[in-house]
Design an enzyme around this catalytic site. Structure first.
Site, PDB file in Angstrom:
ATOM      1  CG  ASN A 159      10.439   4.139   2.281  1.00 51.04           C
ATOM      2  OD1 ASN A 159       9.389   4.536   2.764  1.00 51.04           O
ATOM      3  ND2 ASN A 159      10.498   3.574   1.106  1.00 51.04           N
ATOM      4  CD  GLU A 189       0.489   2.540  -3.894  1.00 49.17           C
ATOM      5  OE1 GLU A 189       1.316   1.730  -4.359  1.00 49.17           O
ATOM      6  OE2 GLU A 189      -0.546   2.861  -4.495  1.00 49.17           O
ATOM      7  CB  CYS A 201       8.134   0.884  -2.482  1.00 50.25           C
ATOM      8  SG  CYS A 201       7.618   2.571  -2.706  1.00 50.25           S
ATOM      9  CD  GLU A 257      -0.619   6.639  -1.828  1.00 42.63           C
ATOM     10  OE1 GLU A 257      -0.886   7.481  -0.957  1.00 42.63           O
ATOM     11  OE2 GLU A 257       0.272   5.790  -1.717  1.00 42.63           O
TER      12      GLU A 257
END
Ligand code: ADP
Length: 484
Positions: free
Chosen positions: A152, A250, A284, A464
């Site tokens: 994505n 994640e 997300c 991150e």
């Protein structure tokens, strides 16, 4: 004829040992093959991990500022070919060209940011109880790391893993999603051209169940950074724990926006639409629950439904497209199934509600921007990640109930509130269970210099980007240095 590309292992461009290839298909026109890529297997992955491990001592010894210079050159090369990479990204992933350009620009910023990090302090000196001891703690690389990424954000996510991994002296095996290998190829290509030594970055395109698994099992791999589904992430984490290696995950989100009664409703509609429908909801951090105070529900609902119905859906290459197709037939099937689940659960479709058909729509994976009304918090469409252009309206009696509803989720990635009331905004910031909090802006969006990640099942707890990446991609060596 579409061009055939190769994997990059130990500084050599090579096909899969098996000779198997896989077409990279345009989701806006499924008859168009954008490129052909190797479908690597376990043996290719093992070879890449070995090559990375061989390259590690040399790269770890390379002075950090030198590593930073290579990242800076890669940023410049990527910027030079921004339009070409953005076009590749749109053609293989489906998002609009404007979104792809933004994403490639973000990749450039990430490489620049971590080139700068390569000039930052790498440890701390401490006072020692002994008068002769120099006592310090130094950050050192982990070794070879495997980076497993989704389709994505095929530029931004690999960039935010690769750039810090390399800056801090690790060598990398990069396993991109099978659906978006061309964007990944550009990253490997610019890094090679920027002067990265052979073996420091290896690109292996292949199935997750083959390449991903082989990497997690490889004794050369000392850490895994993964972005993708909860099902795969949880399984990888178990394997990493068994092997005693570091991991970072994640995963999903079910991100709420709360619209309070004093909100600027036009603004609330715009940021809900952007959060829910850009990238066809395949982020997300996409907005998927809209929790609205009862007194403004009527007005907000009408405007949101009208706006969603009016969105221009089409091929992302066309300049007037707001929302492109879903990435694949599988993605389309899942989203359509969820729309049916929502109907069966008793939610009411206010906009969209199915596949778009006729004309160019029949060539791609197009689902209409969909708004559900009357969503209850226990419905599956309010709890499970749909990963498509689908948003559900949930009514709340007031601020307290709105926050309680927002927190009623196994996920906790991002969340937003729309209000003019500073006091309530500050309570929202305190009470919301989310790793990324927005006030009067959409749930999606991430700048490179700040930590990114979620609470609860959205991530494994580490973060991150920004300084947080240093914590993951290094380990600490504490040194007691005394004269002879
Ligand atoms: P999604 O496709 O929904 O983004 P996935 O978790 O399926 O999420 O994929 C994310 C990444 O993980 C991809 O690169 C995929 O190939 C990889 N992957 C899938 N299955 C496995 C697995 N069993 N082991 C390791 N990696 C995997």
């Amino acid at each position: 004829m579409s061009r055939t590309y190769l994997n990059y292992i130990g500084g050599e461009w090579q096909g899969a040992r098996s000779g198997v290839t896989n077409p990279d298909v345009n989701p806006a026109r499924k008859d168009e093959v954008v490129a052909v890529f190797p479908s690597a297997g376990r043996d290719d992955a093992a070879q890449a991990a070995e090559a990375a491990a061989r390259a590690f001592p040399g790269w770890a010894r390379t002075p950090m500022p030198k590593r930073g210079e290579i990242l800076l050159r890669a940023a410049a090369l990527l910027e030079q070919r921004l339009d070409e990479v953005a076009e590749a990204l749109t053609r293989e992933e489906g998002k609009t060209l404007a979104e792809s350009k933004g994403e490639v620009a973000r990749g450039v910023s990430l490489f620049r940011y971590y080139a700068g990090e390569a000039l930052q302090p790498t440890g701390e000196i401490y006072p020692s109880a002994s008068p002769t001891t120099v006592l310090y703690a130094e950050r050192v690389p982990l070794g070879t790391v495997a980076l497993i990424t989704p389709w994505n954000f095929p530029m931004a996510i690999p960039a935010w893993k690769i750039a810090p991994a390399l800056a801090f002296g690790n060598t990398v095996v990069f396993k991109p999603a099978e659906l978006t290998p061309l964007t990944a190829w550009h990253l490997a290509d610019v890094l090679e051209k920027a002067g990265l030594p052979p073996g420091v970055l290896n690109l292996v395109v292949g199935k997750g169940s083959q390449v991903g698994q082989a990497l997690v099992e490889s004794p050369h791999v000392k850490a895994i950074s993964f972005t993708g589904s909860n099902a795969v992430g949880t399984k990888l984490a178990t394997q990493c724990v068994e092997r005693g290696i570091k991991f970072q995950l994640e995963m999903g989100g079910k991100n709420p926006v709360i619209v309070l009664q004093d909100a600027d409703l036009d603004k609330a509609v715009e940021l809900t639409i952007a959060g829910a429908m850009l990238s066809a909801g395949q982020k997300c951090t996409a907005t998927s629950r809209v929790i609205v105070e009862r007194s403004v529900m009527g007005a907000f609902r009408d405007r949101l439904a009208a706006r969603a119905s009016a969105l221009k859906v089409g091929d992302g290459m066309k300049p007037d497209t707001y929302m492109g197709p879903l990435v694949s037939a599988d993605a389309e099937k899942t989203v359509l199934e969820y729309i049916e689940v929502g109907r069966k659960e008793g939610a009411r479709v206010l906009a969209g509600g199915g596949k778009l058909t006729g004309g160019d729509y029949d060539r791609g994976f197009y689902v209409a921007p969909t708004v559900f009304d009357g969503v209850r918090p226990d419905m599956r469409i309010a709890q499970e990640e749909i990963f498509g252009p689908v948003v559900g309206l949930i009514e709340a009696q007031g601020f307290d109930e709105a926050v309680a509803l927002a927190n009623q989720s196994r996920f906790g990635l991002s969340a937003s509130v729309v209000t003019r009331d500073l006091g309530l905004a500050m309570r929202f910031i305190r009470e919301i269970e989310a790793g990324i909090v927005h006030v009067n802006s959409q749930t999606a969006g991430a700048e490179p210099q700040v930590p990114f990640g979620g609470f609860k099942h959205s991530s494994s707890g580490s973060r991150e980007q920004g300084k947080a990446a240093r914590d993951f991609f290094t380990q600490i060596k504490t040194v007691y240095l005394d004269p002879p």
